[in-house]
Design an enzyme around this catalytic site. Sequence first.
Site, PDB file in Angstrom:
ATOM      1  N   THR A 254      -3.584   3.567   0.855  1.00 46.39           N
ATOM      2  CA  THR A 254      -1.948   3.925   1.342  1.00 46.39           C
ATOM      3  C   THR A 254      -1.502   3.471   2.393  1.00 46.39           C
ATOM      4  OG1 THR A 254      -2.493   6.011  -0.110  1.00 46.39           O
ATOM      5  CG2 THR A 254      -0.816   5.804   0.919  1.00 46.39           C
ATOM      6  N   PHE A 256       1.565   4.703   5.161  1.00 48.17           N
ATOM      7  CA  PHE A 256       2.106   6.121   5.120  1.00 48.17           C
ATOM      8  C   PHE A 256       3.231   5.341   6.551  1.00 48.17           C
ATOM      9  CE2 PHE A 256      -1.838   7.147   3.967  1.00 48.17           C
ATOM     10  CZ  PHE A 256      -1.906   8.356   3.572  1.00 48.17           C
TER      11      PHE A 256
END
Length: 355
Positions: A254, A256
Amino acid sequence: MDLDTLRKKIDEIDQEVLKLLNERVRTAAEIGHVKRLEGSPIYVASREEQVLRKLGTLNQGPLSDEAIRAIYREIMSAAIALEKPMSIAYLGPEATYTHQAALKKFGASIEYIAAPAIPDVFHLVAKGEADHGVIPIENSTEGAVSHSMDMFFESDLKICAQIFTPISHSLISRSQPNEVERVYSKDQAIGQCRKWLHAHLPNASLHACDSTTKAVQIAKEDPKAAAIASILASDLYGVPVVAEGIQDRLDNTTRFLVIGKESSGYAAGVEFKTSFLISVDHTVGALEKALRVFSSRGLNLSKIESRPSGKTAWEYCFFLDVLGHFEEPPVADAVKELREFCPFVKWLGSYPNAK
């Protein structure tokens, strides 16, 4: 050399390292004092990346560059805490993947504020109750995090850094998988485990909630429920892990973003990424024309994503990531040309293209 001699050598090295660490932190505190007098931001992502890259060129091992970055992250965290108390808002509660990404970026010496939802992270930073915020923006398996993207339509906050974090999901429950009737997690986390859930829990109902940690809290109270979350969340809330590594892809990662009131300034020797939000006319070739503005200048677009504008049905805006800094002439010239024919062009920030 015998063991006692080696230990004595370690003690002598530790004494010297500690002396130099304190000297470094004191110097950083003096820099912080000058910054406050000048009204400059304490945290500057481009300068941080510049320092870390220089350390990488100086490193002769056996420590890896990744280990050097982790060590200096904590040193910088302690220094920032002395320069000025700094707070970071993140999508909570404690032990979410966003919390872990924030810790990875800012270290353990900073104050952290758990926000119940992504819009709350933006609001805390906008109101000055937090210096920066950390939000998920996209996942390598499931794609864009729409709630984060949509907030940039209305927010004046800028992107000042990015963080890439490998994501390994666990099934967390007080019951065994064959006894689970309901599975809770963030919608993105559920999507990242879709194949595993279909294969192992085909009859369980799936329920999206605000965060992976919130899902663990539900599983703690409901013996027929399971959460998809991290091992850290399992340890923190005392709910057993019944299956590990349930994500569909081993390379599940992921991205961010760190948001704040200012973007990251330019620094030599650092590769940057710049994000934009644009709209185009409803004419043939309009999007191609917009993209050609970048390609004609040799600028690489690393991301393009469409989102509903939220104003008119079937009207879309596009998120663009381009390699380069907003202050560099090729990017600045491209934006100037875009504004000549695009109805809407919004600069979202420039930041080090670091992982």
